[in-house]
Design a protein around this motif. Structure first.
Motif, PDB file in Angstrom:
ATOM      1  N   GLN A  25       0.648  -1.184   0.042  1.00 49.77           N
ATOM      2  CA  GLN A  25       0.096  -0.074  -0.153  1.00 49.77           C
ATOM      3  C   GLN A  25       0.990   1.230   0.124  1.00 49.77           C
ATOM      4  O   GLN A  25       0.578   2.156  -0.536  1.00 49.77           O
ATOM      5  CB  GLN A  25      -0.923  -0.099   1.126  1.00 49.77           C
ATOM      6  N   LYS A  26       1.892   1.142   0.631  1.00 53.83           N
ATOM      7  CA  LYS A  26       2.894   2.287   0.475  1.00 53.83           C
ATOM      8  C   LYS A  26       3.372   2.645  -0.589  1.00 53.83           C
ATOM      9  O   LYS A  26       3.443   3.801  -1.085  1.00 53.83           O
ATOM     10  CB  LYS A  26       4.329   1.955   1.536  1.00 53.83           C
ATOM     11  N   LEU A  27       3.606   1.551  -1.584  1.00 50.80           N
ATOM     12  CA  LEU A  27       4.048   1.812  -2.716  1.00 50.80           C
ATOM     13  C   LEU A  27       2.874   2.299  -3.714  1.00 50.80           C
ATOM     14  O   LEU A  27       3.377   3.108  -4.465  1.00 50.80           O
ATOM     15  CB  LEU A  27       4.619   0.361  -3.516  1.00 50.80           C
ATOM     16  N   LEU A  28       1.778   1.768  -3.566  1.00 53.60           N
ATOM     17  CA  LEU A  28       0.672   2.152  -4.397  1.00 53.60           C
ATOM     18  C   LEU A  28       0.446   3.714  -3.998  1.00 53.60           C
ATOM     19  O   LEU A  28      -0.099   4.409  -5.089  1.00 53.60           O
ATOM     20  CB  LEU A  28      -0.533   1.341  -3.950  1.00 53.60           C
ATOM     21  N   ASN A  29       0.369   4.145  -2.785  1.00 54.63           N
ATOM     22  CA  ASN A  29       0.210   5.645  -2.496  1.00 54.63           C
ATOM     23  C   ASN A  29       1.291   6.484  -3.060  1.00 54.63           C
ATOM     24  O   ASN A  29       0.965   7.329  -3.439  1.00 54.63           O
ATOM     25  CB  ASN A  29       0.429   5.555  -1.032  1.00 54.63           C
ATOM     26  N   HIS A  30       2.521   5.947  -3.195  1.00 53.34           N
ATOM     27  CA  HIS A  30       3.605   6.794  -3.768  1.00 53.34           C
ATOM     28  C   HIS A  30       3.372   6.829  -5.178  1.00 53.34           C
ATOM     29  O   HIS A  30       3.497   8.369  -5.705  1.00 53.34           O
ATOM     30  CB  HIS A  30       4.909   5.982  -3.440  1.00 53.34           C
ATOM     31  N   PHE A  31       3.081   6.129  -5.677  1.00 49.43           N
ATOM     32  CA  PHE A  31       2.509   6.065  -7.269  1.00 49.43           C
ATOM     33  C   PHE A  31       1.177   6.595  -7.614  1.00 49.43           C
ATOM     34  O   PHE A  31       0.762   6.535  -8.825  1.00 49.43           O
ATOM     35  CB  PHE A  31       3.179   4.711  -7.980  1.00 49.43           C
ATOM     36  N   GLU A  32       0.211   6.725  -6.823  1.00 49.29           N
ATOM     37  CA  GLU A  32      -1.026   7.144  -6.955  1.00 49.29           C
ATOM     38  C   GLU A  32      -1.974   5.967  -7.694  1.00 49.29           C
ATOM     39  O   GLU A  32      -2.453   6.159  -8.545  1.00 49.29           O
ATOM     40  CB  GLU A  32      -1.089   8.293  -7.565  1.00 49.29           C
ATOM     41  N   ILE A  33      -1.563   4.897  -7.280  1.00 52.88           N
ATOM     42  CA  ILE A  33      -2.338   3.604  -7.783  1.00 52.88           C
ATOM     43  C   ILE A  33      -3.486   3.244  -6.797  1.00 52.88           C
ATOM     44  O   ILE A  33      -3.026   3.053  -5.615  1.00 52.88           O
ATOM     45  CB  ILE A  33      -1.445   2.364  -7.898  1.00 52.88           C
ATOM     46  N   GLU A  34      -4.687   3.149  -7.344  1.00 50.45           N
ATOM     47  CA  GLU A  34      -5.982   2.821  -6.467  1.00 50.45           C
ATOM     48  C   GLU A  34      -6.379   1.432  -6.709  1.00 50.45           C
ATOM     49  O   GLU A  34      -7.477   1.193  -6.370  1.00 50.45           O
ATOM     50  CB  GLU A  34      -7.023   3.961  -7.075  1.00 50.45           C
ATOM     51  N   THR A  35      -5.744   0.783  -7.445  1.00 48.95           N
ATOM     52  CA  THR A  35      -6.296  -0.817  -7.551  1.00 48.95           C
ATOM     53  C   THR A  35      -6.422  -1.246  -6.256  1.00 48.95           C
ATOM     54  O   THR A  35      -5.340  -1.573  -5.480  1.00 48.95           O
ATOM     55  CB  THR A  35      -5.204  -1.643  -8.624  1.00 48.95           C
ATOM     56  N   LYS A  36      -7.477  -2.153  -6.135  1.00 44.10           N
ATOM     57  CA  LYS A  36      -7.778  -2.981  -4.810  1.00 44.10           C
ATOM     58  C   LYS A  36      -6.742  -4.258  -4.888  1.00 44.10           C
ATOM     59  O   LYS A  36      -6.097  -4.772  -5.800  1.00 44.10           O
ATOM     60  CB  LYS A  36      -9.226  -3.466  -4.909  1.00 44.10           C
ATOM     61  N   GLN A  37      -6.512  -4.411  -3.556  1.00 47.52           N
ATOM     62  CA  GLN A  37      -5.392  -5.312  -3.315  1.00 47.52           C
ATOM     63  C   GLN A  37      -5.960  -6.607  -2.538  1.00 47.52           C
ATOM     64  O   GLN A  37      -7.145  -6.648  -2.042  1.00 47.52           O
ATOM     65  CB  GLN A  37      -4.353  -4.907  -2.234  1.00 47.52           C
ATOM     66  N   ILE A  38      -5.435  -7.862  -2.818  1.00 45.88           N
ATOM     67  CA  ILE A  38      -5.944  -9.010  -2.128  1.00 45.88           C
ATOM     68  C   ILE A  38      -4.557  -9.816  -1.477  1.00 45.88           C
ATOM     69  O   ILE A  38      -3.443  -9.686  -2.289  1.00 45.88           O
ATOM     70  CB  ILE A  38      -6.403 -10.196  -3.017  1.00 45.88           C
TER      71      ILE A  38
END
Length: 293
Positions: free
Chosen positions: A52-65
């Protein structure tokens, strides 16, 4: 035999993308990796909190599992079903390449068996990054990853590697580094060229280059922190009896000694022969056979 055309638009299934993530420096994330993760319907992550830290940095909003070594049996049928229903999944580990000392391989196998496309992306990998800056011959090389944690188990693994002519690549955690280096010196000898590569791509990146004994001394006199890649020079004089060694490759040192005893050799002669076969000191095999720590 199965044939995959990775970008065949006629396929009815979704695609599993294997996406490498940075091993320390966020600048190593590729444009393609970001794009794939943004476009994916779902991200299967080893640790969702870390990713999630990586996703936040690159503004990626895709859901995780979550998808890790402890829920593999549960998740694989679930993920493959989603893929068969046309969803696109990006699979990531905490750092580096999925499947390389990280989760992923079992999912890849399951997808291939069911005809689901599996598409790998190139990117960060600690072993290759360390290898090209180690000063040790970069090819051919033999990637091993993590050795066993128990000292005896580790020495037996190393005994099967001691005659390999390729440069060897190992991964190791900081709290086990010194014990692993001791075993490397014991089994391979003190003089092989080696490099300790730590905190790759991070601010405190460091390379310790020298012999195995010098690397061991460094680990004993310095505060050891960070994840390590250990690069070790291959055997420049492979065993003459490599064929015989390969016949016993699946046996432990103790089992090999017993095999020679069964052929009529005395215990000490059998120990000596196993030691010579693996280019080990006789004392190493003696201690293993008599369970001397």
């Amino acid at each position: 035999m199965k044939n995959q055309r990775s970008f065949d638009t006629k396929t009815e299934f979704g695609t599993l993308f294997l996406v490498p993530t940075p091993i320390g420096n966020l600048g190593d994330m590729t444009f393609r990796a970001v794009d794939v993760m943004k476009r994916a319907d779902l991200i299967a992550a080893e640790d969702t909190r870390n990713t999630q830290k990586l996703l936040n940095h690159f503004e990626i909003e895709t859901k995780q599992i979550s998808f890790h070594e402890h829920n593999t049996a549960q998740r694989i049928p679930e993920l493959t079903e989603k893929l068969k229903n046309g969803l696109t999944i990006a699979q990531v580990s905490d750092a580096g390449m999925p499947s390389i000392s990280d989760p992923g391989h079992e999912l890849v196998v399951a997808c291939i068996a069911q005809g689901i496309p599996v598409v790998p992306l190139p990117g960060a990998n600690a072993g290759i990054t360390a290898l090209i800056a180690s000063g040790v011959a970069p090819q051919p090389f033999y990637f091993y990853g993590f050795l066993g944690r128990k000292p005896k188990e580790q020495r037996e693994e190393l005994a099967h590697l001691t005659s390999r002519p390729e440069t060897l690549i190992f991964y190791e955690a900081p709290h086990r580094l010194q014990k692993t280096l001791k075993n490397l010196v014991t089994v391979f000898g003190a003089d092989r060229k080696a490099a300790l590569c730590r905190e790759l791509t991070k601010r405190h990146e460091e390379f310790v280059r020298g012999t195995l004994s010098e690397c061991l001394e460094w680990s004993q006199t310095n505060q050891v922190r960070g994840e390590f890649v250990i690069i070790v020079e291959g055997n420049s004089e492979p065993e003459e009896n490599a064929k015989e060694s390969s016949l016993m490759a699946d046996l432990s040192l103790t089992q090999q000694v017993d095999a020679y005893i069964g052929d009529g050799l005395a215990v000490n002669d059998a120990i000596k022969k196993v030691a010579k076969t693996h280019n080990l000191r006789k004392q190493v095999v003696y201690n293993e056979y008599h369970n001397i720590k």
